[in-house]
Scaffold this motif. Structure first.
Motif, PDB file in Angstrom:
ATOM      1  N   PRO A  63       0.825  -1.203   0.000  1.00 57.31           N
ATOM      2  CA  PRO A  63       0.000   0.000   0.000  1.00 57.31           C
ATOM      3  C   PRO A  63       0.868   1.266   0.000  1.00 57.31           C
ATOM      4  N   VAL A  64       0.393   2.294  -0.700  1.00 55.80           N
ATOM      5  CA  VAL A  64       1.102   3.576  -0.786  1.00 55.80           C
ATOM      6  C   VAL A  64       0.159   4.688  -0.363  1.00 55.80           C
ATOM      7  N   GLY A  65       0.636   5.549   0.530  1.00 54.61           N
ATOM      8  CA  GLY A  65      -0.145   6.694   0.977  1.00 54.61           C
ATOM      9  C   GLY A  65       0.588   7.994   0.725  1.00 54.61           C
ATOM     10  N   GLU A  66      -0.126   9.098   0.928  1.00 53.45           N
ATOM     11  CA  GLU A  66       0.422  10.442   0.743  1.00 53.45           C
ATOM     12  C   GLU A  66       0.261  11.207   2.044  1.00 53.45           C
ATOM     13  N   LEU A  67       1.322  11.862   2.486  1.00 49.68           N
ATOM     14  CA  LEU A  67       1.305  12.578   3.758  1.00 49.68           C
ATOM     15  C   LEU A  67       1.597  14.054   3.534  1.00 49.68           C
ATOM     16  N   ASP A  68       0.680  14.899   3.996  1.00 46.08           N
ATOM     17  CA  ASP A  68       0.901  16.344   3.964  1.00 46.08           C
ATOM     18  C   ASP A  68       1.364  16.774   5.349  1.00 46.08           C
ATOM     19  N   ILE A  69       2.521  17.403   5.413  1.00 42.02           N
ATOM     20  CA  ILE A  69       3.102  17.768   6.711  1.00 42.02           C
ATOM     21  C   ILE A  69       2.998  19.260   7.003  1.00 42.02           C
ATOM     22  N   THR A  70       2.312  20.017   6.167  1.00 39.97           N
ATOM     23  CA  THR A  70       2.300  21.474   6.271  1.00 39.97           C
ATOM     24  C   THR A  70       2.038  21.964   7.688  1.00 39.97           C
ATOM     25  N   LEU A  71       1.010  21.455   8.332  1.00 43.07           N
ATOM     26  CA  LEU A  71       0.637  21.954   9.655  1.00 43.07           C
ATOM     27  C   LEU A  71       1.575  21.487  10.763  1.00 43.07           C
ATOM     28  N   TYR A  72       2.490  20.601  10.452  1.00 42.32           N
ATOM     29  CA  TYR A  72       3.413  20.066  11.455  1.00 42.32           C
ATOM     30  C   TYR A  72       4.820  20.649  11.333  1.00 42.32           C
ATOM     31  N   ARG A  73       4.994  21.555  10.387  1.00 41.92           N
ATOM     32  CA  ARG A  73       6.313  22.171  10.186  1.00 41.92           C
ATOM     33  C   ARG A  73       6.638  23.112  11.337  1.00 41.92           C
ATOM     34  N   ASP A  74       7.908  23.162  11.725  1.00 45.76           N
ATOM     35  CA  ASP A  74       8.289  24.078  12.806  1.00 45.76           C
ATOM     36  C   ASP A  74       8.606  25.478  12.284  1.00 45.76           C
ATOM     37  N   ASP A  75       8.547  25.650  10.951  1.00 44.99           N
ATOM     38  CA  ASP A  75       8.771  26.967  10.366  1.00 44.99           C
ATOM     39  C   ASP A  75       7.494  27.515   9.713  1.00 44.99           C
ATOM     40  N   LEU A  76       6.347  27.045  10.168  1.00 46.97           N
ATOM     41  CA  LEU A  76       5.071  27.422   9.569  1.00 46.97           C
ATOM     42  C   LEU A  76       4.884  28.936   9.530  1.00 46.97           C
ATOM     43  N   SER A  77       5.280  29.629  10.578  1.00 45.72           N
ATOM     44  CA  SER A  77       5.100  31.082  10.608  1.00 45.72           C
ATOM     45  C   SER A  77       6.019  31.791   9.613  1.00 45.72           C
ATOM     46  N   ARG A  78       7.071  31.130   9.168  1.00 49.76           N
ATOM     47  CA  ARG A  78       8.014  31.736   8.226  1.00 49.76           C
ATOM     48  C   ARG A  78       7.628  31.538   6.772  1.00 49.76           C
ATOM     49  N   ILE A  79       6.782  30.549   6.472  1.00 50.49           N
ATOM     50  CA  ILE A  79       6.519  30.222   5.070  1.00 50.49           C
ATOM     51  C   ILE A  79       5.306  30.947   4.502  1.00 50.49           C
ATOM     52  N   GLY A  80       4.661  31.784   5.304  1.00 48.23           N
ATOM     53  CA  GLY A  80       3.556  32.582   4.779  1.00 48.23           C
ATOM     54  C   GLY A  80       2.344  32.520   5.673  1.00 48.23           C
ATOM     55  N   GLU A  81       1.473  33.500   5.479  1.00 46.66           N
ATOM     56  CA  GLU A  81       0.272  33.578   6.310  1.00 46.66           C
ATOM     57  C   GLU A  81      -0.719  32.466   6.005  1.00 46.66           C
ATOM     58  N   MET A  82      -0.852  32.119   4.741  1.00 50.36           N
ATOM     59  CA  MET A  82      -1.837  31.117   4.329  1.00 50.36           C
ATOM     60  C   MET A  82      -1.157  29.978   3.578  1.00 50.36           C
ATOM     61  N   PRO A  83      -0.456  29.099   4.292  1.00 50.53           N
ATOM     62  CA  PRO A  83       0.206  27.986   3.591  1.00 50.53           C
ATOM     63  C   PRO A  83      -0.844  27.069   2.965  1.00 50.53           C
ATOM     64  N   GLU A  84      -0.482  26.464   1.851  1.00 54.35           N
ATOM     65  CA  GLU A  84      -1.402  25.555   1.164  1.00 54.35           C
ATOM     66  C   GLU A  84      -1.392  24.201   1.863  1.00 54.35           C
ATOM     67  N   VAL A  85      -2.534  23.844   2.423  1.00 48.15           N
ATOM     68  CA  VAL A  85      -2.668  22.571   3.123  1.00 48.15           C
ATOM     69  C   VAL A  85      -3.462  21.626   2.230  1.00 48.15           C
ATOM     70  N   ARG A  86      -2.921  20.437   2.020  1.00 46.58           N
ATOM     71  CA  ARG A  86      -3.610  19.406   1.233  1.00 46.58           C
ATOM     72  C   ARG A  86      -3.919  18.244   2.160  1.00 46.58           C
ATOM     73  N   ASP A  87      -4.848  17.435   1.747  1.00 45.84           N
ATOM     74  CA  ASP A  87      -5.205  16.262   2.538  1.00 45.84           C
ATOM     75  C   ASP A  87      -4.107  15.212   2.467  1.00 45.84           C
ATOM     76  N   SER A  88      -3.903  14.546   3.592  1.00 42.93           N
ATOM     77  CA  SER A  88      -3.106  13.329   3.558  1.00 42.93           C
ATOM     78  C   SER A  88      -4.033  12.240   3.042  1.00 42.93           C
TER      79      SER A  88
END
Length: 178
Positions: A63-88
Motif C-alpha cells: 500500500p502507498v499513501g500520501e502525507l501532507d506535513i504542512t501543519l506540522y512544520r516548525d517553520d510554519l510562521s516563516r513560510i507565509g500567512e496562508m500555507p497551502e494545506v492538502r489532505d493526507s
C-alpha cells in the motif's frame, strides 16, 4: 541560482530506487505489514515508483499513501500567512505496520520530524523507517535515513533539486549555487 552540475540522471535514479526496493524487502524479511507513505510533494511519486519496483521484484503490491506535513512544520510562521494545506491520503490502517516514509532529500531532518508527527496522528505503527533519494548532510536533528539512494556532501550555500517527471517534467538530481 547558478547551475553547477547534474548529480543523478534518470537511469541513476531508477537504479537507486531499484536497489532501495531490494533493501526494503531484505531489511523487513519480506513485505508482510509493510507500507510506503510519500511525503508531499516529491516523496509521493518516489513512493509510487518504489512500490512498482517492489511489485516487480516480489509480485506483492504494497500500500502507498500520501502525507501532507504542512501543519506540522516548525517553520510554519516563516513560510507565509496562508500555507497551502492538502489532505493526507492514507487509505489503510497503519496500526502495527512497518511504515516506510519516503522523501526526496534529507537536509536538516526537520521535514522528517514533521512527517513523524503527522504520521502518528494516523495511528501507531510497529516500526517507522525513513527512505530518501538524496542525503545531502547537515542534519540538525538526531534523525538518519534507513535507506539512501545517494549521499551527496554539500555546502550550506548549495541547493539540491530533485526533478521528477510527475512534478517537473524531467528526471534528474541537480545542484545549484545560491
Amino acid at each position: 541560482m547558478e547551475y553547477k552540475a547534474t548529480l543523478m540522471s534518470s537511469d541513476d535514479m531508477d537504479r537507486a530506487l531499484r536497489r532501495i526496493a531490494h533493501q526494503i524487502i531484505e531489511k523487513n524479511h519480506g513485505l508482510q505489514n509493510v507500507c510506503l507513505i510519500g511525503i508531499r510533494t516529491r516523496g509521493v511519486p518516489l513512493a509510487r515508483r518504489l512500490a512498482r519496483h517492489i511489485e516487480a521484484i516480489e509480485g506483492v503490491a504494497v500500500p502507498v499513501g500520501e502525507l501532507d506535513i504542512t501543519l506540522y512544520r516548525d517553520d510554519l510562521s516563516r513560510i507565509g500567512e496562508m500555507p497551502e494545506v492538502r489532505d493526507s491520503r492514507v487509505a489503510f490502517d497503519i496500526e502495527d505496520m512497518t511504515v516506510v516514509l519516503v522523501d526526496d532529500v534529507i537536509y536538516t531532518a526537520r521535514t522528517a520530524r514533521a512527517a513523524l508527527e503527522a504520521m502518528m496522528k494516523l495511528g501507531r505503527p510497529a516500526k517507522v523507517q525513513l527512505c530518501v533519494l538524496v542525503d545531502r548532510g547537515h542534519t540538525e536533528l538526531p534523525i538518519r535515513p534507513n535507506y539512501v539512494g545517494k549521499n551527496i556532501p554539500t555546502s550550506v550555500d548549495e541547493v539540491v533539486a530533485v526533478r521528477l517527471t510527475e512534478t517537473d517534467g524531467e528526471n534528474a538530481v541537480k545542484i545549484f549555487k545560491q
